[in-house]
Design a protein around this motif. Structure first.
Motif, PDB file in Angstrom:
ATOM      1  N   SER A  10      28.669   4.222 -32.987  1.00  0.00           N
ATOM      2  CA  SER A  10      29.035   4.506 -31.596  1.00  0.00           C
ATOM      3  C   SER A  10      28.237   5.709 -31.105  1.00  0.00           C
ATOM      4  O   SER A  10      27.602   6.432 -31.878  1.00  0.00           O
ATOM      5  CB  SER A  10      30.533   4.788 -31.499  1.00  0.00           C
ATOM      6  N   LYS A  11      28.280   5.950 -29.798  1.00  0.00           N
ATOM      7  CA  LYS A  11      27.559   7.098 -29.232  1.00  0.00           C
ATOM      8  C   LYS A  11      28.064   8.414 -29.804  1.00  0.00           C
ATOM      9  O   LYS A  11      27.305   9.357 -29.995  1.00  0.00           O
ATOM     10  CB  LYS A  11      27.704   7.092 -27.710  1.00  0.00           C
ATOM     11  N   THR A  12      29.373   8.461 -30.074  1.00  0.00           N
ATOM     12  CA  THR A  12      29.935   9.708 -30.628  1.00  0.00           C
ATOM     13  C   THR A  12      29.272  10.064 -31.949  1.00  0.00           C
ATOM     14  O   THR A  12      29.031  11.242 -32.249  1.00  0.00           O
ATOM     15  CB  THR A  12      31.452   9.551 -30.847  1.00  0.00           C
ATOM     16  N   ASP A  40      31.969   3.394 -36.012  1.00  0.00           N
ATOM     17  CA  ASP A  40      31.527   2.490 -34.947  1.00  0.00           C
ATOM     18  C   ASP A  40      32.433   2.538 -33.729  1.00  0.00           C
ATOM     19  O   ASP A  40      32.361   1.668 -32.856  1.00  0.00           O
ATOM     20  CB  ASP A  40      31.427   1.059 -35.476  1.00  0.00           C
ATOM     21  N   GLN A  41      33.301   3.566 -33.672  1.00  0.00           N
ATOM     22  CA  GLN A  41      34.256   3.643 -32.567  1.00  0.00           C
ATOM     23  C   GLN A  41      34.048   4.926 -31.775  1.00  0.00           C
ATOM     24  O   GLN A  41      33.665   5.962 -32.333  1.00  0.00           O
ATOM     25  CB  GLN A  41      35.698   3.616 -33.114  1.00  0.00           C
ATOM     26  N   GLU A  42      34.311   4.841 -30.482  1.00  0.00           N
ATOM     27  CA  GLU A  42      34.280   6.026 -29.630  1.00  0.00           C
ATOM     28  C   GLU A  42      35.551   6.832 -29.858  1.00  0.00           C
ATOM     29  O   GLU A  42      36.656   6.289 -29.809  1.00  0.00           O
ATOM     30  CB  GLU A  42      34.182   5.616 -28.157  1.00  0.00           C
TER      31      GLU A  42
END
Length: 1216
Positions: free
Chosen positions: A798-800, A704-706
């Motif tokens: 996340s987007k990543t 959930d992290q970039e």
């Protein structure tokens, strides 16, 4: 009328020219096409116009069109033509054969083909009953000239293709024509051989005379056509025709091998002949090809063709015709080898050929040819010869085995890629392979065949094989490494997979692995060359290299030679040190940098080697256990030295050795000590909070992290590795920890808990207590994994990492059947970016959890199956949120867990465990599969506009993946159903498959007979009987099976119809089934026929199933008659007759006749393939039977024709 005809022909000519001219617009071309099609369908002047357009004065394109019109008339209007019109068309066609074509060298091939097609279409409708002298007329035509002779050959060839090969006419007509051909085959073969000899002799004479080139080419053209026609007959006629007159046909074909312009066609005929099966007695004459003269012809032809091909190569390319001829000759030799292996040592008393040495030399010449195709073509033949009980003991074969081993040293070296020019084989590879990947795939397949042949030679010449392998290994170790040209990505001095040293080492390793591995199996201890083997092992252990590819080869050699240590145990520590040093191999300090695939592969190879050694030699390794355990502890102390998989591999190796303790308490204490760090971590409060909550889990692994750089991902990577280590460790324990196989040793060691009622001991696993404590968190992790696909958890990504739940590229390629690129991947890192690393983590974690659950049952047995409330726990975890789980994640649940659980679960736990699990699972799968297949069917019916939009959005590949994934899931569900419900009892197989073709002059009269195989007698399993007690579960299973018949998967349909449906239905068909259920079941089978009936295998299975249902249930359920009445084109009288025959007390039909009548009744349900759906049907009427008197009773199922044209085609009629 004449003016009208002339004007109509001119319009047709204009239309044809418009269609053929490149400058024509699409509109004009379409108008011309519609005009022509309307003319062919509706005009009464088709015959007249066709004959006029086919005249020699017209251009070739127009003449071809005219002949097409005539063919259309014969195919689609023949049944409605008056007898005199048929006679006129037949006579005019024969007139065109006589004088309606240009000379043989001037006439266009497509015109000849079109004319021959018309004749064949008439033959298929009228011969032999109403055109008895057809063969005589054809023979008479050959006296008119070369052009007519070639046309006759084309007619005879196409007739054989349509009747025998393609079977494009009804069974009765096919039977009539085939039997008549068979009766006249002596005269046909005499005629064909006479034509061949006549024109070949004339061709040979005229070659030496100047100024006769045209006549020579004409005779050559006829000779080629005759050989092609012979090839169409040799494949199916009785072997007696091929071997008659002391194998005159084979002799002629061998002689023609020396004629450059005829040799290819002759070789193809020879190949078809020698490849024939049949009774061994009838194949005995083939041994004439081992005579001196025949063998010399074959050898000299091969040498001259090879020389010609290579001469052309030197001028810039391969002579493809000569090269193709070489391939055919190679195949001829291989087929000859199969024949001699079948005949020698059989009941027909064939001796070992005197010229066997010459034959083997010829085969070896092809084995050493630069062409990869020719080399690989011979490998199976060598295997058959080396495996043969008598030939393998012949001294000639023994000497040839040594030569073969030396040749294999060269053939195993991977060279000859089509993109390169580093060896003579590259030019041939450019002809045979489209890409380096294709070549690589072919080479790997050939290498496997060579490995098998090498192992077989070790049984013939074991010591010579050892010497060759020893010399090669010594030479390779002493030769400096040549990395060849380095690339920008490769470190200087390191090999790529195609470097000179790498391919040599790989070849040597393959060779020595097959030789040494086989010798340890077949030689007694006293005969083993232990001292020399020990010296080789020392050389391998002492050899130092920093090249990962070479080191991998060294590891293979060490593993192969490991059995020597059982006789020389003092050297074991050095070997283990060598393997352990490879487990920690690094090129540079790569602990923080991504390792290349080559380094990763070497470390993985070393781990596999240590596991294999500890598995196969666990008793031998037991004295080294303490030494290994201490060394492993030292390695584990450095967190960054080993990956989690490598740590688990070493733990598995230790567990395998600990199984030899044969002491329950000692093993239990060791396993608890080994698992202590993992147990503490897995049961910690922190880990519990992570495993039980999806949001916490995503945060813990970093999804959930970039992520912007590697430092940010490092901590999250450590967290992921902690979870992976725990799961892999649990998996390793459940796979490897076991009690002694010997019952007495197990009892003495304290592993036996009690004795079952049937007297078998009940064992306990030393890891049981430790694993039971870990299971709740594992089930929680599985539930969390399923929850990750819920919308609220997907939005947390996340987007990543937005696409980390998608199917990986490797899985996608496997689903689509795309081979993985294996070349030049050694330089790449295993994962390209953070997202791929995260995707790999989720994918492996998901599968490994189900691997654990699938293995824990056989491991713990009653300690797992007897857990209180286990079924409810599994339903609450593995079956949780399945609606959100995609297909590629549903497969492991079915394949890795549920299938293994069903297979391993004891009978006493069926009611407590399996029934509560299978009931809701099958109910859910029925709902899911129905819904998913409905979506696929809707896609198939998209409008053209929607389909175009889908293409524009580039969704095609994704849809293909989804559809294929659904097929695979469905197959795994049906496989689970088979394992659950069916016990298969296979009948004995016929002893002599070799003679399967028999000595029949004719191939099968009915193509459907080809699918009648010995089917297993399937019975309901004990678990199936248990499920039968629950009506809801059993009806759900039945519904899945019968729904499956109409899903778009032919493989699934055939398996389900043939194995599951009737076995399940017959258990309940005697009960009180509702009429609605019976009609639905029967309608499902007919829907399956509509969907898949065009596929012969499905047609046979579904027809048999429909017959069983109808015959069993029709007497009690009149509703089935209503369904039958809805079948298109069904004959009510025929159905009534059939119904009366299957009523209780009625005289029974013969099984074959019953199946045939039922097949005709339901023929209207059989769907057509897409290519045939809009094709105009050709109807060929049956003629009065030639070979048996018609029965006086009228068979309503036959569409008999009134025999009004008894003598239509007679030679007395005048031709137009």
């Amino acid at each position: 009328m004449g003016e009208q005809m002339r004007a109509l022909c001119e319009e047709l000519i204009k239309a044809v020219n418009v269609m053929m001219e490149a400058e024509s617009s699409q509109t004009y071309r379409l108008e011309a096409f519609k005009f022509i099609e309307d003319f062919k369908e509706k005009s009464p002047f088709c015959v007249e116009c066709g004959l006029q357009l086919a005249e020699k004065s017209q251009t070739a394109v127009i003449r071809h069109f005219g002949l097409q019109i005539l063919e259309h008339v014969v195919k689609f209007r023949w049944n409605n033509m008056a007898p005199q019109d048929k006679l006129q068309l037949k006579n005019c066609t024969m007139g065109m054969l006589s004088n309606g074509t240009h000379p043989i060298l001037q006439e266009e091939c497509h015109v000849k083909d079109a004319l021959s097609r018309i004749v064949v279409e008439m033959i298929k409708r009228e011969w032999p009953q109403q055109w008895p002298d057809m063969l005589k007329e054809m023979e008479a035509l050959t006296a008119l000239g070369d052009a007519q002779t070639e046309l006759v050959m084309l007619v005879l060839l196409r007739l054989a293709e349509d009747v025998i090969t393609f079977q494009t006419l009804p069974s009765q007509r096919r039977r009539d024509i085939q039997q008549t051909l068979t009766q006249n085959m002596d005269s046909v073969f005499t005629f064909l051989l006479g034509i061949l000899q006549l024109h070949v002799n004339e061709y040979s004479k005229m070659k030496c005379v100047a100024g006769l080139d045209l006549k020579m080419k004409a005779h050559l053209r006829v000779g080629v056509a005759t050989l092609n026609t012979l090839a169409g007959y040799i494949d199916w006629v009785s072997l007696s025709h091929i071997t008659s007159q002391n194998c005159r046909l084979l002799e002629i074909l061998c002689l023609l091998l020396s004629e450059p312009e005829l040799q290819l066609e002759a070789a193809e005929c020879l190949l078809i002949a020698i490849s024939r099966k049949g009774k061994l007695e009838e194949r005995k004459p083939f041994m004439v090809l081992f005579d001196e003269a025949a063998m010399n012809y074959i050898l000299s032809a091969a040498q001259s063709a090879d020389g010609a091909a290579l001469c052309n190569q030197s001028s810039g390319g391969i002579d493809e015709r000569r090269y193709t001829f070489l391939k055919r000759l190679c195949q001829v030799l291989c087929a000859l080898g199969s024949q001699v292996c079948s005949l020698v040592g059989s009941d027909v008393e064939v001796q070992v050929p005197v010229n066997l040495n010459k034959y083997l030399e010829a085969l070896l010449a092809f084995t050493t040819h630069p062409s990869q195709f020719l080399r690989s073509s011979t490998q199976m033949t060598w295997g058959i010869i080396f495996r043969h009980e008598i030939l393998s003991k012949d001294p000639v074969v023994g000497q040839m085995a040594i030569k073969y081993l030396r040749a294999t040293r060269i053939n195993l070296v991977k060279t000859g890629f089509p993109s390169k020019n580093d060896c003579p084989g590259c030019e041939f590879s450019r002809v045979d392979f489209d890409s380096d990947e294709d070549f690589n795939s072919s080479f790997n397949s050939s290498r496997a065949q060579q490995g098998e042949a090498v192992r077989l030679t070790c049984r013939i010449v074991p010591f010579e094989a050892f010497q060759i392998a020893r010399d090669w290994m010594q030479y390779q170790i002493s030769t400096p490494i040549d990395a060849g040209k380095t690339t920008a990505k490769t470190e200087k001095g390191l090999c790529s997979p195609l470097s000179p040293s790498a391919v040599q080492w790989e070849a040597m390793t393959t060779f020595t692995e097959n030789v040494f591995g086989q010798l340890f199996k077949i030689l007694e201890k006293e005969k083993l060359p232990l001292d020399e083997g020990m010296a080789l092992l020392q050389m391998a252990v002492n050899f130092e290299t920093r090249d990962p590819l070479i080191l991998s080869c060294v590891l293979t050699i060490v593993s192969t030679l490991f059995p020597i240590l059982t006789h020389r145990p003092h050297f074991l520590p050095q070997v283990l040190f060598k393997i352990f040093s490879a487990i920690t191999f690094e090129l540079v300090d790569e602990r923080k940098a991504p390792r290349t695939r080559a380094v990763k592969n070497v470390r993985r190879h070393a781990c596999s080697s240590i596991i294999r050694i500890c598995r196969d030699y666990s008793d031998f390794m037991l004295p080294c256990f303490d030494l290994m355990y201490e060394h492993v502890k030292r390695l584990f102390s450095d967190e960054l030295l080993l990956t989690q998989l490598e740590k688990c591999a070493l733990m598995e190796a230790l567990i395998l050795i600990s199984n030899q303790f044969k002491d329950y308490k000692k093993q239990k204490a060791f396993l608890e000590e080994l698992m202590a760090p993992v147990t503490a971590q897995w049961l910690s409060e922190e880990m519990r909070s992570v495993l039980w909550d999806p949001a916490t889990f995503l945060t813990f692994v970093g999804a959930d992290q970039e992520i912007g750089d590697s430092d940010t991902d490092e901590q999250m990577g450590i967290n992921r590795s902690r979870i992976s280590l725990c799961v892999h460790t649990i998996l390793g324990v459940v796979k490897r920890a076991r009690w002694p196989a010997d019952a007495d040793q197990a009892k003495a060691g304290g592993f036996v808990v009690r004795t079952a009622s049937d007297g078998t001991p009940v064992y306990r696993n030393p890891c049981a207590e430790a694993l039971q404590a870990l299971l709740p968190n594992l089930l929680a992790l599985i539930r969390t994994n399923n929850s990750l696909f819920l919308p609220e958890n997907i939005t947390r990504l996340s987007k990543t990492f937005a696409r980390v739940y998608d199917i990986t590229d490797m899985e996608k390629n496997c689903v689509l059947g795309i081979s993985q690129p294996v070349l030049d991947s050694y330089e790449a890192a295993v994962y390209k970016n953070f997202a791929e690393r995260m995707q790999g983590f989720f994918s492996s974690l998901f599968e490994n959890c189900y691997h654990v659950l699938g293995n824990v049952g056989p491991c713990l047995q009653q300690d797992f199956y007897g857990i209180e409330g286990l079924a409810e726990q599994i339903v609450g975890s593995a079956f949780n949120h399945l609606d959100s789980v995609p297909d590629h994640r549903l497969r492991p649940l079915i394949r890795l867990f549920m299938k293994q659980l069903v297979i391993s679960c004891p009978h006493e736990y069926y009611d407590r465990l399996l029934c509560p699990l299978l009931g809701p699972l099958f109910s859910y799968l029925l709902q899911r599969l129905n819904f998913r297949w409905q979506i696929i069917n809707q896609r198939a019916s998209l409008s053209a506009q929607e389909e175009e939009e889908a293409y524009e959005e580039n969704h095609v590949t994704q849809e293909m993946v989804e559809e294929q994934l659904l097929r695979l899931v469905t197959r795994e569900v049906m496989d689970l159903l088979s394992v659950t419900c069916i016990t298969r009892k296979c009948p004995e197989v016929n002893a002599n498959k070799e003679e399967a073709d028999g000595d029949e002059e004719m191939v099968s009269m009915d193509s459907s007979q080809g699918n009648q195989v010995n089917t297993p007698s399937d019975e309901l399993s004990d678990l199936g009987k248990c499920l039968l007690q629950s009506e809801d579960i059993y009806m759900t299973v039945l519904t899945i099976c019968f729904n499956c018949l109409s899903w778009k998967d032919t493989v699934n349909c055939q398996r389900t119809a043939g194995v599951l449906c009737w076995t399940l239905l017959k258990q309940v068909q005697g009960g009180n089934l509702l009429p609605e259920a019976v009609t639905w079941l029967y309608a499902s089978v007919l829907k399956g026929l509509q969907m898949h009936g065009q596929h012969e295998g499905c047609n046979v299975a579904l027809t048999q199933l429909a017959l069983l249902i109808y015959e069993s249930l029709r007497p009690r359920y009149a509703e089935l008659r209503l369904i039958m009445n809805q079948i298109p084109d069904i004959q009510a009288d025929a159905l009534e007759q059939f119904d009366q025959k299957i009523q209780p007390g009625a005289s029974k039909l013969g099984e074959k006749k019953k199946k045939e009548q039922f097949r005709r009744l339901i023929a209207g349900t059989v769907g057509k393939p897409l290519a045939q759906q809009f094709k105009k049907e050709v109807h060929i009427r049956n003629l009065p039977s030639l070979f048996k008197k018609p029965k006086p009773t009228k068979d309503l199922l036959e569409n008999n024709e009134d025999a009004t044209l008894i003598s239509l085609f007679t030679p007395d009629h005048d031709r137009c």
